[in-house]
Write a protein that holds these residues in place. Structure first.
Motif, PDB file in Angstrom:
ATOM      1  N   CYS A 239       0.835  -1.206   0.000  1.00 44.79           N
ATOM      2  CA  CYS A 239       0.000   0.000   0.000  1.00 44.79           C
ATOM      3  C   CYS A 239       0.873   1.260   0.000  1.00 44.79           C
ATOM      4  O   CYS A 239       1.635   1.487   0.949  1.00 44.79           O
ATOM      5  CB  CYS A 239      -0.903  -0.020   1.227  1.00 44.79           C
TER       6      CYS A 239
ATOM      7  N   ARG B 226      -7.953   0.563   7.256  1.00 45.43           N
ATOM      8  CA  ARG B 226      -9.149   1.245   6.729  1.00 45.43           C
ATOM      9  C   ARG B 226     -10.371   0.332   6.868  1.00 45.43           C
ATOM     10  O   ARG B 226     -11.460   0.778   7.233  1.00 45.43           O
ATOM     11  CB  ARG B 226      -8.921   1.666   5.272  1.00 45.43           C
TER      12      ARG B 226
ATOM     13  N   CYS C 295      -6.818   7.234   0.738  1.00 46.88           N
ATOM     14  CA  CYS C 295      -6.659   6.022  -0.083  1.00 46.88           C
ATOM     15  C   CYS C 295      -6.661   6.411  -1.558  1.00 46.88           C
ATOM     16  O   CYS C 295      -7.510   7.174  -2.004  1.00 46.88           O
ATOM     17  CB  CYS C 295      -7.804   5.049   0.215  1.00 46.88           C
ATOM     18  N   LEU C 296      -5.701   5.868  -2.302  1.00 48.02           N
ATOM     19  CA  LEU C 296      -5.590   6.187  -3.734  1.00 48.02           C
ATOM     20  C   LEU C 296      -6.613   5.444  -4.589  1.00 48.02           C
ATOM     21  O   LEU C 296      -6.861   5.815  -5.727  1.00 48.02           O
ATOM     22  CB  LEU C 296      -4.200   5.785  -4.231  1.00 48.02           C
TER      23      LEU C 296
ATOM     24  N   CYS D 170      -5.905   2.542  -5.619  1.00 54.43           N
ATOM     25  CA  CYS D 170      -5.032   1.895  -6.618  1.00 54.43           C
ATOM     26  C   CYS D 170      -5.225   0.382  -6.652  1.00 54.43           C
ATOM     27  O   CYS D 170      -4.745  -0.287  -7.552  1.00 54.43           O
ATOM     28  CB  CYS D 170      -3.577   2.221  -6.318  1.00 54.43           C
ATOM     29  N   VAL D 171      -5.883  -0.151  -5.654  1.00 56.67           N
ATOM     30  CA  VAL D 171      -6.168  -1.578  -5.436  1.00 56.67           C
ATOM     31  C   VAL D 171      -4.950  -2.513  -5.553  1.00 56.67           C
ATOM     32  O   VAL D 171      -5.098  -3.685  -5.879  1.00 56.67           O
ATOM     33  CB  VAL D 171      -7.385  -2.108  -6.249  1.00 56.67           C
TER      34      VAL D 171
ATOM     35  N   CYS E 101      -3.653  -3.480  -3.019  1.00 56.33           N
ATOM     36  CA  CYS E 101      -3.969  -4.377  -1.893  1.00 56.33           C
ATOM     37  C   CYS E 101      -4.803  -5.579  -2.356  1.00 56.33           C
ATOM     38  O   CYS E 101      -4.645  -6.679  -1.831  1.00 56.33           O
ATOM     39  CB  CYS E 101      -4.698  -3.602  -0.787  1.00 56.33           C
TER      40      CYS E 101
ATOM     41  N   TYR F  28     -11.369  -4.855  -2.275  1.00 58.53           N
ATOM     42  CA  TYR F  28     -11.120  -3.584  -1.626  1.00 58.53           C
ATOM     43  C   TYR F  28     -11.644  -2.387  -2.447  1.00 58.53           C
ATOM     44  O   TYR F  28     -12.140  -1.410  -1.890  1.00 58.53           O
ATOM     45  CB  TYR F  28      -9.614  -3.421  -1.334  1.00 58.53           C
TER      46      TYR F  28
HETATM   47  S1  SF4 Z   1      -6.290   1.041  -2.726  1.00 58.51           S
HETATM   48 FE1  SF4 Z   1      -5.349  -0.297  -1.204  1.00 58.51          FE
HETATM   49  S2  SF4 Z   1      -3.146  -0.240  -1.673  1.00 58.51           S
HETATM   50 FE2  SF4 Z   1      -4.079   1.523  -2.731  1.00 58.51          FE
HETATM   51  S3  SF4 Z   1      -3.877   3.243  -1.295  1.00 58.51           S
HETATM   52 FE3  SF4 Z   1      -5.910   2.334  -0.918  1.00 58.51          FE
HETATM   53  S4  SF4 Z   1      -5.596   0.853   0.712  1.00 58.51           S
HETATM   54 FE4  SF4 Z   1      -3.566   1.351  -0.112  1.00 58.51          FE
END
Ligand code: SF4
Ligand code: SF4
Length: 440
Positions: A44, A60, A85-86, A88-89, A91, A101
């Motif tokens: 992340c 989160r 949180c971006l 960006c997945v 995770c 997510y």
């Molecule tokens: S999508 Fe997931 S990896 Fe990306 S910033 Fe949010 S929590 Fe972090």
């Protein structure tokens, strides 16, 4: 829970009443797939920069569970960690439990929008941008013309050279504003571009929103590459914004309206595929079925739409490229857009296309780590976004390459800002621009 390392697993209490609520809040079924193992943490970007559990995927999710059960207020602390949180997945890719997510965070953001009052100025700016500018191409055109005047009249140069932008703390934001085109792409919407040579397919092209005013050359390049490869390209009239920015901001009702509109427009023709050159738009449009899961009038059509939706690199790699007119004999480092690599699992296709036109691929370390662009994240969370970009630029400067390539305009803007900040002489191009050069 400590903000740094200690982690106490959430204990679900079905007796507790949820607070906030709202029709889009993340459900227990979605949240409970997380077993709190923490394997996602080091993937992340916000956790890596901030080092706080609350700014990690696991943290989160934990907060969402606490909010849903009334153990934590749906207030500014929660909003801050979810806003950071971006999306960006990365995770999702790392998670062994299959936690969805991306879906979860979009719902948490909707829950915030439906239950939390943001500060006045933020509310007004968000309302203007999401409701007036992005979905209305006339207003978008007007705002773009004003921006072009600022960029071309010398005002921007004066503001930059005088140090005024630095003084106001907006130098990074200024660097992130894309150059506005002289001729917008709106004029091409509604047109059909015939296939060159034997016809191999027929597609509908999604022109996007910002692309129409700041990346019209990219849209034209994409149409040219498709037609040169025997594809008839339709750019259906009446198409609108795909709603990706709305969905990511938690404005799911607005995103649903835009989705329904586009489904009506794009399913109106007999197309083999619906293609886009924007990874963020593509990943959102492939989720129309999730957005409209409770709309029986549209769910089947959303699924039909999803089945036809393709990123242009995915589509071209599947049909196979015709031999290019010339080779692009350059070293190219490819940065994976998160919404292509993580959300759509498209990693090999852009690389295959670049190799097919003669590029020498240079492997960029951590190429699938977010550059910090993430839609409007680099504006809304500018400081954190710049810290994430700094890490990306360390990777960029660690390789020897003639240029950077990517497949999403947001990433192009962000990487160009990073290149400019470091004073590098390194062009940043979209894969379609390089293909266009090879076919021109
Ligand atoms: S999508 Fe997931 S990896 Fe990306 S910033 Fe949010 S929590 Fe972090
Ligand atoms: S890897 Fe998956 S299951 Fe483990 S903490 Fe992260 S989201 Fe939860």
């Amino acid at each position: 829970m400590s903000e740094t390392t200690a982690f106490e697993p959430h204990v679900h209490d079905p007796q507790l009443k949820p607070i906030g609520g709202g029709k889009d809040q993340p459900s227990w079924e979605l949240l409970s797939t997380c077993v709190h193992c923490g394997l996602c943490l080091n993937h992340c970007p916000t956790y890596k920069v901030l080092g706080m559990e609350m700014d990690s995927p696991r943290g989160r999710i934990y907060q969402m569970l606490q909010v849903n059960e009334g153990k934590m207020p749906l207030a500014s602390a929660f909003v801050t960690h979810i806003d950071r949180c971006l999306g960006c997945v990365a995770c999702e890719i790392a998670c062994p439990s299959g936690v969805k997510y991306g879906r979860i965070v979009e719902r948490a953001r909707a829950q915030i929008e439906q239950n939390y009052k943001r500060p006045f100025v933020q509310r007004k700016l968000r309302g203007f941008f999401y409701n007036k500018v992005i979905p209305n191409f006339k207003t978008l055109g007007r705002v773009a013309r004003l921006t072009r005047f600022y960029q071309r009249s010398g005002l921007q140069t004066v503001a930059r050279k005088s140090g005024l932008l630095k003084l106001l703390g907006v130098a990074d934001l200024d660097r992130l504003s894309p150059q506005i085109d002289r001729e917008f792409f709106f004029g091409e919407i509604g047109k059909v571009f015939p296939a060159v040579g034997d016809k191999r397919g027929k597609v509908a092209f999604v022109a996007g929103c910002i692309n129409n005013v700041a990346f019209s050359h990219l849209n034209r390049a994409t149409v040219n590459v498709l037609t040169q490869n025997g594809i008839e390209v339709h750019i259906p009239a009446g198409q609108g914004c795909c709603g990706a920015l709305h969905a990511h901001a938690g404005l799911r009702d607005e995103a649903r309206e835009l989705a329904r509109h586009n489904i009506n427009i794009f399913l109106g023709g007999e197309y083999d595929a619906i293609v886009t050159n924007a990874a963020g738009c593509g990943s959102n449009m492939k989720e129309y079925d999730d957005l409209l899961e409770n709309d029986p009038a549209y769910l089947d059509r959303a699924r039909e739409f999803k089945a036809k939706m393709k990123d242009v690199t995915e589509y071209l790699a599947a049909i196979g490229l015709r031999a290019p007119k010339k080779k692009i004999a350059q070293r190219v480092a490819y940065q994976d857009p998160c919404h292509l690599a993580n959300a759509q699992r498209i990693r090999t296709q852009p690389r295959e296309l670049l190799s097919a036109i003669g590029c020498e691929l240079v492997e960029l370390p951590h190429s699938d780590q977010c550059c910090g662009s993430a839609g409007v994240y680099n504006v809304a969370q500018n400081e954190l976004s710049m810290q994430i970009l700094e890490r990306k630029m360390e990777d960029v400067t660690s390789v020897s390459t003639d240029m950077l390539a990517t497949a999403n305009v947001g990433c192009m803007i962000q990487l160009r800002a990073g290149v400019e900040k470091l004073g590098l002489n390194l062009p940043v191009k979209h894969v379609m621009e390089l293909l266009d050069e090879a076919y021109s």
